[in-house]
Enzyme design. Sequence first.
Site, mmCIF file in Angstrom:
data_model
loop_
_atom_site.group_PDB
_atom_site.id
_atom_site.type_symbol
_atom_site.label_atom_id
_atom_site.label_comp_id
_atom_site.label_asym_id
_atom_site.label_seq_id
_atom_site.Cartn_x
_atom_site.Cartn_y
_atom_site.Cartn_z
ATOM 1 N N ARG A 60 1.683 28.337 -16.524
ATOM 2 C CA ARG A 60 2.202 28.013 -17.860
ATOM 3 C C ARG A 60 2.081 29.192 -18.817
ATOM 4 O O ARG A 60 1.944 29.002 -20.025
ATOM 5 C CB ARG A 60 1.507 26.792 -18.455
ATOM 6 C CG ARG A 60 1.854 25.477 -17.776
ATOM 7 C CD ARG A 60 1.310 24.317 -18.590
ATOM 8 N NE ARG A 60 1.357 23.081 -17.823
ATOM 9 C CZ ARG A 60 0.505 22.073 -17.964
ATOM 10 N NH1 ARG A 60 -0.469 22.143 -18.867
ATOM 11 N NH2 ARG A 60 0.611 20.986 -17.239
ATOM 12 N N ARG A 75 3.640 27.129 -24.936
ATOM 13 C CA ARG A 75 3.334 26.751 -26.317
ATOM 14 C C ARG A 75 2.207 27.528 -26.977
ATOM 15 O O ARG A 75 2.092 27.496 -28.199
ATOM 16 C CB ARG A 75 3.006 25.256 -26.365
ATOM 17 C CG ARG A 75 4.175 24.368 -25.989
ATOM 18 C CD ARG A 75 3.763 22.910 -25.965
ATOM 19 N NE ARG A 75 2.755 22.656 -24.948
ATOM 20 C CZ ARG A 75 2.129 21.491 -24.797
ATOM 21 N NH1 ARG A 75 2.387 20.494 -25.629
ATOM 22 N NH2 ARG A 75 1.239 21.343 -23.842
ATOM 23 N N TYR A 80 6.619 10.556 -10.590
ATOM 24 C CA TYR A 80 7.424 10.401 -11.803
ATOM 25 C C TYR A 80 8.672 9.566 -11.533
ATOM 26 O O TYR A 80 9.072 8.751 -12.358
ATOM 27 C CB TYR A 80 7.828 11.775 -12.346
ATOM 28 C CG TYR A 80 6.679 12.569 -12.904
ATOM 29 C CD1 TYR A 80 6.282 12.427 -14.230
ATOM 30 C CD2 TYR A 80 5.980 13.475 -12.111
ATOM 31 C CE1 TYR A 80 5.230 13.162 -14.757
ATOM 32 C CE2 TYR A 80 4.923 14.210 -12.619
ATOM 33 C CZ TYR A 80 4.548 14.051 -13.942
ATOM 34 O OH TYR A 80 3.504 14.769 -14.445
#
Length: 352
Positions: free
Chosen positions: A35, A39, A160
């Site tokens: 990642r 963010r 999912y």
Amino acid sequence: MALKPANLRSTQADKPLLAVLRGERRDPPPMWMMRQAGRYLPEYRQLREEKGSFLDLVYSSDAAAEITLQPLMRFPKLDAAILFSDILIVPFAIGQNLTFVTGEGPRMTPPLMTSALDQLTASPARLDPIYETVRKVRQQLPPDKTLIGFAGSPWTVSTYMVAGQGSREQAEARRLAYADPVRFGEIIARIEEVTLAYLSGQVEAGADALQLFDSWAGSLSPVQFEQWVIAPTARLVSALKSRHPKIPVIGFPKGAGGKVAAYARETGVDALGLDESVDPLWAARELPPKLPLQGNLDPLALIAGGEALERAVKRILDALAERPHIFNLGHGILQDTPIAHVEQLIALVKGG
């Protein structure tokens, strides 16, 4: 820092991370962070504000390529870029509808707990913008940097698809796997088929290496782990090797604990990613001696920084000093990670 475009795809010998994936030991070890495009970076947050939703970013190849490259522009000692995308692009291509709800995460409809797989209409064109992102990154990536493509492993993606969202302990998928293993096996097989095409497309577009994320591998019993993690992964890796013999595959079965030894022996992956719960001393002792290992700094140690970070990094480097090692986190970098702590981490691993 401006990245220098790579007009020609460089050979694997030019890239330290690929050398380690071939079984070489490099000092200092190459490193990247799961990642790493995301963010915690102010430049990512600014672009996200300009462009809109997460899925809009993923499907804008220009924006996704820019995000993929942002960490290397800020931290030039990183050895790899990892494609900015999401593991749920595969079920999106299989035919489920995909949205991301702010503060709640992904939603997929219809959930396969209550709907049939054959009700979905495949949309393979939903993969094409991702390949374009890979091509755009490849054109700009410096020749000594590795471009990592990725997908979710079949088990994790299935959780999912079955629940329609992230789920506590993946109970819906586990329940279906016990109650109707034939139907659940059909879901796994479809995921394998599309994931093979997806990863092959990434390689053809310019990816140097691939990672399979099995983020929910730790929720399974040993028997289910063999059936729904090891077996599908082994089939997928074998098929990838038949198509692309020189492309290394990193497997990351998060939370698998002691079961990672069987995963390492039986799946055929070229390297094993370790999460933060695995003792690197145990891994160095118990896992195949020539198998490259990746990891496994606790992302919370990175947030802590300072002496805690120094101790954690030293322990990993010392434990894995005699084998091929790629330094990484034990899972994805967290949103509130200070930039200064990332700089400290890179200095600790790379020197300077």
